[in-house]
Scaffold this motif. Structure first.
Motif, PDB file in Angstrom:
ATOM      1  N   GLN A  58      -2.450  -7.756   9.076  1.00 50.06           N
ATOM      2  CA  GLN A  58      -1.356  -7.321   8.059  1.00 50.06           C
ATOM      3  C   GLN A  58      -0.977  -5.980   8.630  1.00 50.06           C
ATOM      4  N   LYS A  59       0.182  -5.624   8.655  1.00 49.10           N
ATOM      5  CA  LYS A  59       0.837  -4.128   8.789  1.00 49.10           C
ATOM      6  C   LYS A  59       0.530  -3.324   7.558  1.00 49.10           C
ATOM      7  N   LEU A  60      -0.027  -2.338   7.756  1.00 52.62           N
ATOM      8  CA  LEU A  60      -0.372  -1.456   6.409  1.00 52.62           C
ATOM      9  C   LEU A  60       0.822  -1.189   5.658  1.00 52.62           C
ATOM     10  N   LYS A  61       0.885  -1.458   4.462  1.00 53.02           N
ATOM     11  CA  LYS A  61       2.130  -1.174   3.837  1.00 53.02           C
ATOM     12  C   LYS A  61       2.413   0.121   3.317  1.00 53.02           C
ATOM     13  N   MET A  62       3.654   0.585   3.201  1.00 51.05           N
ATOM     14  CA  MET A  62       3.824   1.778   2.741  1.00 51.05           C
ATOM     15  C   MET A  62       4.656   2.030   1.532  1.00 51.05           C
ATOM     16  N   ARG A  63       4.719   2.972   0.568  1.00 49.80           N
ATOM     17  CA  ARG A  63       5.501   2.758  -0.417  1.00 49.80           C
ATOM     18  C   ARG A  63       6.163   4.424  -0.658  1.00 49.80           C
TER      19      ARG A  63
END
Lengths: 95, 499
Positions: A58-63
């Motif tokens: 999974q691509k690390l999620k950004m917020r």
């Protein structure tokens, strides 16, 4: 792998758990038994294997870099064993 | 009027829809069962009848207005590992004391948003560490099942309901709730389901949000339901699963309609039988159960293929490095300062040490110490890093298997339910309970236990299905075939209701 009493005491200190003399004796045996048993992993050749970091690719999620929470000091301290005016009351830390 | 508590979740949904009974009547039936039966079983550690009735009244109103949601008015139990807003949450540990979270877990919120009703909080092994529910600070859960003695007569031996979700499995089997939430780190949904004749699914890691669930081993923990039937399981998981921005490991993928998958059958499905699961000393009845499962799937049109998962035997020892390591890190937060128990000492460190010695039970202390040891300076590479490398190999075994099969079939547990104390004296004997389930957590795959037969002692046994990542649908349709062939396994005698 033999875990001696000094090692049990050192680990317990690191883990911040008080152990009695009697418990320390029992733990020597139990921890040695478990660590001996897990040593069977040495039979596996892992010289060319990467350690797992996550099970699902999974691509690390950004917020968005915004404040999403806060101003709830009363809720944060509501479960404290001791608190005063929305501050935690703790034993003296600095001498 | 029929006993409403005996209904499956799907039957209760239909009954509410047809207005055969109200959500309040249904809820009251469960509240009465809990009041009468829980003292003998100890499945609920906190009962919340007023909360449940208020939810039921709101559900009846929505049903009346034609605005029923998917689980409208259906009463369930919530494992005490799930934080509940304003309602005591303890992970069945003394160290959390009377902790009342000011927030709700995402999985819990999803269920309440779908219309489900909470009857109370369910017992579990302390911090979900155990396979028999014997480590709970609230005491053992007694399985509603009783076994036959050598003379063929039913004994009154107190059997374990499995663990760590022992309150969930016992409450569902004993009709104290329609379904229950549970969590699974090494087998804690599937093993208790197998030992109580209930259905349990641990979905793919990332399918359910971990937010608001008390953490044990973060790279392995996953929420899922324990239910009476495969269909109920599909209903529950559909409601529990979601993408949650509050959990970075939660996956942003659509949640399929699992109920729609149930009728698809297994024609042409390739079922893998891993030869490494034929462990030494496997009992004849477990072997027969497995063979029955193979025959049922074959008869329904599946093809059977022997596969090899060569690193299977290393999964359990690797787990007992990874899980304690993550547990020692996660449980470092319980320091007696911000919430829960505090036992004062001479100074700050003494207070920490007193608090953690008094607050954690024996098994939790043991795992924290193991975890601290394997992460300590000089040992990290030899233990933790080694275990994570072995984990890569375990996952690779499955990745290769998926080239030739669609689903894997194994037994869920090596033996039927045991009595209290039979394994609690020896940590290694207890750890072996998870021998068939733990690989699934190590590889992050979905796994499901379906009741498939009874042991020679008359107690339930389960079969486990393992699927590809995010392919829970295949598990559901395969499980439905097994359930159709094997039938369901209700507890024969409701002794706990007789006072």
């Amino acid at each position: 792998m033999q875990v001696d009493e000094a090692t049990v005491r050192r680990i317990a200190r690191l883990a911040r758990i008080k152990v009695s003399d009697e418990e320390a004796k029992g733990l020597e045996k139990e921890l040695s038994g478990i660590l001996d048993w897990v040593k069977q992993l040495d039979d596996v050749d892992t010289s060319a294997v990467e350690p797992m970091t996550r099970v699902v690719e999974q691509k690390l999620k950004m917020r968005d870099d915004v404040v999403t929470d806060g101003e709830i000091a009363d809720q944060v301290t509501a479960n404290a064993p001791m608190s005063e005016d929305n501050f935690f009351v703790v034993p003296k830390v600095v001498e | 009027m029929t006993d409403l508590t005996k209904l499956t979740m799907a039957e209760a949904r239909d009954g509410l829809k047809k207005k055969s009974f109200s959500a309040l009547e249904l809820t009251d039936a469960f509240i009465a069962s809990i009041e009468k039966g829980n003292s003998a079983l100890n499945a609920f550690v906190l009962s919340t009848p007023e909360h449940a009735r208020a939810q039921a009244k709101a559900s009846d109103q929505r049903i009346g207005e034609g605005k029923a949601r998917p689980l409208e008015g259906l009463p369930i139990g919530n494992k005490d590992l799930f934080c509940t807003n304003g309602i005591r949450t303890t992970a069945c540990s003394k160290i959390l004391g009377d902790f009342k979270p000011p927030y709700e877990s995402t999985v819990g919120q999803n269920l309440w948003d779908a219309g489900a009703i909470m009857l109370g909080k369910l017992n579990n092994d302390e911090f979900a560490m155990g396979s028999s529910n014997e480590t709970s600070a609230f005491g053992n859960v007694v399985s509603p099942w009783r076994r036959k003695g050598p003379d063929g007569k039913i004994t009154t031996d107190k059997l374990v309901p499995g663990g760590s979700s022992g309150g969930s499995s016992a409450a569902v089997a004993a009709h104290l709730c329609l379904a229950a939430t549970a969590t699974d780190t090494g087998g804690s949904i599937r093993q208790p389901a197998a030992l109580t004749g209930t259905v349990g699914i641990k979905p793919t890691y990332g399918r359910c949000s971990r937010w608001g669930i008390v953490a044990f081993a973060s790279s392995l923990d996953q929420a899922g339901p324990i239910t009476k039937t495969v269909r109920d399981s599909a209903m529950m998981l559909k409601a529990m699963a979601s993408h949650d921005p509050k959990d970075t490991t939660s996956v942003d993928a659509p949640v399929p309609d699992y109920e729609a998958a149930l009728s698809k059958g297994v024609k042409g499905l390739r079922v893998g039988i891993p030869k490494e699961y034929r462990v030494d000393g496997m009992s004849a009845e477990i072997q027969k159960l497995w063979d029955d499962g193979i025959s049922w799937l074959k008869a329904a049109g599946a093809t059977i293929h022997e596969i090899s998962l060569p690193h299977t035997k290393y999964a359990l020892p690797a787990y007992y490095i990874v899980a304690p390591a993550e547990c020692s890190s996660n449980l470092a937060r319980y320091d007696g300062m911000r919430y829960g128990l505090r036992v004062n000492g001479d100074d700050l460190i003494d207070t920490y040490e007193n608090t953690r010695a008094a607050g954690f039970g024996k098994e939790v202390r043991r795992r924290i110490l193991i975890g601290t040891y394997v992460l300590s300076a000089g040992y990290y590479d030899a233990y933790y890093l080694k275990a994570q490398k072995v984990r890569t190999l375990i996952k690779r075994d499955f990745d290769e298997a998926w080239n030739s099969v669609d689903v894997v079939l194994t037994p869920t547990t090596p033996s039927p339910a045991f009595a209290f104390g039979e394994k609690s004296g020896d940590p290694l004997a207890m750890y072996l309970e998870d021998i068939f389930t733990v690989t699934v957590n190590m590889a992050g795959l979905p796994g499901m236990s379906v009741p498939a037969g009874l042991s020679s002692q008359g107690t339930p046994l389960g079969l486990q299905l393992i699927g590809k990542p995010f392919d829970e649908e295949t598990l559901f349709r395969t499980a439905q075939v097994i359930e159709d062939a094997a039938g369901r396994f209700p507890v024969p005698d409701a002794w706990w209701m007789k006072g």
